[in-house]
Motif scaffolding. Structure first.
Motif, short mmCIF file in Angstrom:
data_model
loop_
_atom_site.label_atom_id
_atom_site.label_comp_id
_atom_site.label_asym_id
_atom_site.label_seq_id
_atom_site.Cartn_x
_atom_site.Cartn_y
_atom_site.Cartn_z
N CYS A 376 80.77 64.81 51.18
CA CYS A 376 81.30 63.44 51.19
C CYS A 376 82.61 63.39 50.42
N ASP A 377 83.45 62.42 50.78
CA ASP A 377 84.78 62.31 50.18
C ASP A 377 85.00 60.88 49.71
N TYR A 378 84.89 60.68 48.40
CA TYR A 378 85.17 59.37 47.82
C TYR A 378 85.22 59.50 46.30
N HIS A 379 85.48 58.41 45.62
CA HIS A 379 85.46 58.40 44.15
C HIS A 379 84.07 58.82 43.69
N ASN A 380 84.00 59.74 42.73
CA ASN A 380 82.72 60.31 42.35
C ASN A 380 82.32 59.92 40.92
N THR A 404 75.60 68.43 45.15
CA THR A 404 76.71 67.82 44.42
C THR A 404 77.83 67.40 45.35
N GLY A 405 77.89 68.00 46.55
CA GLY A 405 78.87 67.56 47.54
C GLY A 405 78.66 66.13 48.00
N LEU A 406 77.43 65.60 47.83
CA LEU A 406 77.20 64.18 48.08
C LEU A 406 78.02 63.33 47.12
N ASN A 407 78.30 63.89 45.95
CA ASN A 407 79.07 63.22 44.90
C ASN A 407 80.48 63.80 44.80
N GLN A 410 81.13 66.75 42.21
CA GLN A 410 81.03 66.62 40.76
C GLN A 410 79.58 66.73 40.29
N SER A 411 79.34 67.61 39.33
CA SER A 411 78.04 67.70 38.67
C SER A 411 77.98 66.61 37.62
N SER A 412 77.18 65.61 37.86
CA SER A 412 77.18 64.46 36.97
C SER A 412 75.80 63.81 36.95
N ASN A 413 75.39 63.41 35.78
CA ASN A 413 74.16 62.64 35.65
C ASN A 413 74.40 61.14 35.74
#
Length: 476
Positions: A376-380, A404-407, A410-413
């Motif tokens: 996906c491509d957007y603000h993460n 993480t490609g859904l975000n 970015q690896s983020s909690n």
């Protein structure tokens, strides 16, 4: 003392009157000729008839989950032999098969289904009456009301030029019925403006067929639906659905003051098969749109044409979708495509700090999408984002870390994650161990899912079927 006695006597009289009224009400409820102790029918030695079809009332519940059917009492009857069938598919399904001793029956109701009711009056034979010789049949359905029927063979552009939509902005859904198995074309842009339009076949087993020609698209700034339709998109050089470049100001700044245009009612693609889609399913221009709900359900979409060079399957250039759901569906390319699953140019916090956004993928099969890109491509990394990925088969999609490609990689909690029971497969190998950087990816399978998108084969292996993974339509 006298007044107390009068009051006591009055209360006793009122109590007796209330009890008598209750008894009358109970006895009146029994005047359906079924309880001989409370009602003696004057109809004797008669050949009874079944209720007329036009006298039978069919009414759906407010939540759409049930249908209640009522009919007028036939005097001299002891009950009714009632059968209700779901006849949506070629093999009818029996929903009710009972002797009803009243004048109504309630059954479950599903969306967009066809039903058949049969009812036959059964006589009170102790009075010499005879059962009805014939059964009354009544057909009904759970489709939204039809607005117009579009003749088979129509060019939809020409049809809507000759049959414009009503000018009254009622906001009601306008359902246009396409002939089951019929063939339609779209030669130019069909502009629905701000009207809520649904195009559908009225058969869930015999879809209508639409060929999108070069230069064609559907455009709107309102809700839109397609149901039970096959779409051939080989020549299409626009998106199937484009959001209007000139939306009405009546939908502007419904939330916040940042000049967003809000489509509050859902956009739905349900039970559609789309072949050779080289562009996007839906796209916008530079106008800031917020689509509150976009749902793709029970669809098979296969990319083709110039799919490798196009940007995203869902392309929202300057806005975003609040709730994007992809379920019970397959999105695939026969070769490795670089098309993003979804692109959002805007973000909820541009509208309001409390605005949320959801991306949900459940019980689906994804193959050869965004091969060397984040899925996906957007603000993460936003705390207001929510990601759900359940019971799905992922083959050659996104970079090696699909989750993480859904975000956007970015690896983020920060976002809320709900990930469980999936298969992650890339270049012939299990890559579940690479799905890191989120709180948990739950259970997963490491067996080869066995699908072959190049040869249009999507039936998964036994392990995935047993686990309930992937698009369930491929199980049989």
């Amino acid at each position: 003392m006298l007044m107390k006695q009068i009051r006591k006597k009055t209360y006793l009289q009122l109590g007796l009157l209330t009890m008598m009224a209750g008894a009358v009400m109970l006895s009146s409820c029994a005047t359906d000729s079924y309880d001989e102790e409370t009602f003696v029918s004057t109809v004797k030695n008669q050949q009874l008839l079944s209720p007329l079809a036009d006298s039978i009332l069919v009414q759906g519940s407010s939540d759409g989950s049930q249908t209640t059917i009522t009919w007028p009492a036939v005097m001299g009857a002891r009950g009714y032999d009632v059968k209700i069938y779901d006849i949506t598919s070629e093999t009818p399904v029996v929903l009710v098969d009972s002797i009803i001793d009243g004048c109504s029956v309630t059954t479950k109701r599903a969306e967009d289904c066809n039903y058949r009711l049969s009812i036959r009056t059964l006589a009170n034979t102790s009075n010499g009456n005879k059962d009805a010789e014939t059964t009354t049949e009544k057909f009904f359905n759970s489709f939204s009301p039809t607005f117009r029927v579009v003749p088979d063979g129509s060019d939809l552009y020409q049809y809507f030029q000759e049959n414009p939509l009503p000018e009254d902005p009622s906001g009601e859904e306008l359902c246009f019925d396409l002939a089951p198995g019929g063939n339609y074309t779209v030669s130019k842009t069909v502009d629905f403006g701000g009207k809520r339009v649904t195009l559908r076949s009225t058969s869930k087993t015999n879809y209508a067929n639409i060929t999108m020609q070069q230069g064609s698209t559907f455009t709107t700034f309102a809700a839109f639906g397609m149901k039970y339709i096959n779409i051939e998109a080989s020549d299409l050089n626009h998106s199937i659905l484009t959001m209007s470049e000139e939306p009405d100001d009546s939908i502007k700044n419904l939330i916040g003051t940042n000049n967003y245009y809000f489509v509050m009612e859902p956009i739905v693609f349900q039970n559609c098969n789309i072949q050779n889609l080289g562009t996007s399913l839906i796209s916008t221009n530079s106008t800031k749109y917020n689509l509150r709900t976009l749902t793709i359900n029970n669809c098979f979409i296969e990319l083709g044409g110039n799919a490798v060079n196009s940007s995203a399957f869902v392309y929202i250039k300057a806005g975003y979708v609040t709730d994007f759901t992809f379920k019970n569906s397959t999105l695939s390319s026969p070769t490795k495509s670089e098309k993003f699953f979804v692109h959002h140019g805007g973000r909820p916090k541009d509208v309001a700090e409390t605005e949320l956004r959801y991306t949900t993928i459940t019980n689906s099969t994804l193959a050869n999408i965004a091969w060397n890109k984040n899925f996906c491509d957007y603000h993460n990394g936003q705390t207001t984002y929510n990601y759900t990925l359940l019971n799905s088969i992922i083959v050659n999609c996104g970079k090696i870390n699909f989750v993480t490609g859904l975000n956007k990689g970015q690896s983020s909690n920060n976002p809320k994650w709900n990930i469980n029971n999936n298969t992650y497969w890339r270049d012939g190998a299990d890559v579940s161990a690479s799905q890191t950087g989120v709180p948990s990816i739950g259970e997963f399978l490491t067996e080869d899912p066995g699908i072959d998108p190049e040869n249009h084969s999507f039936t998964p292996s036994a392990a995935q079927i047993a686990a309930g993974q992937g698009d369930p339509r491929w199980y049989e």
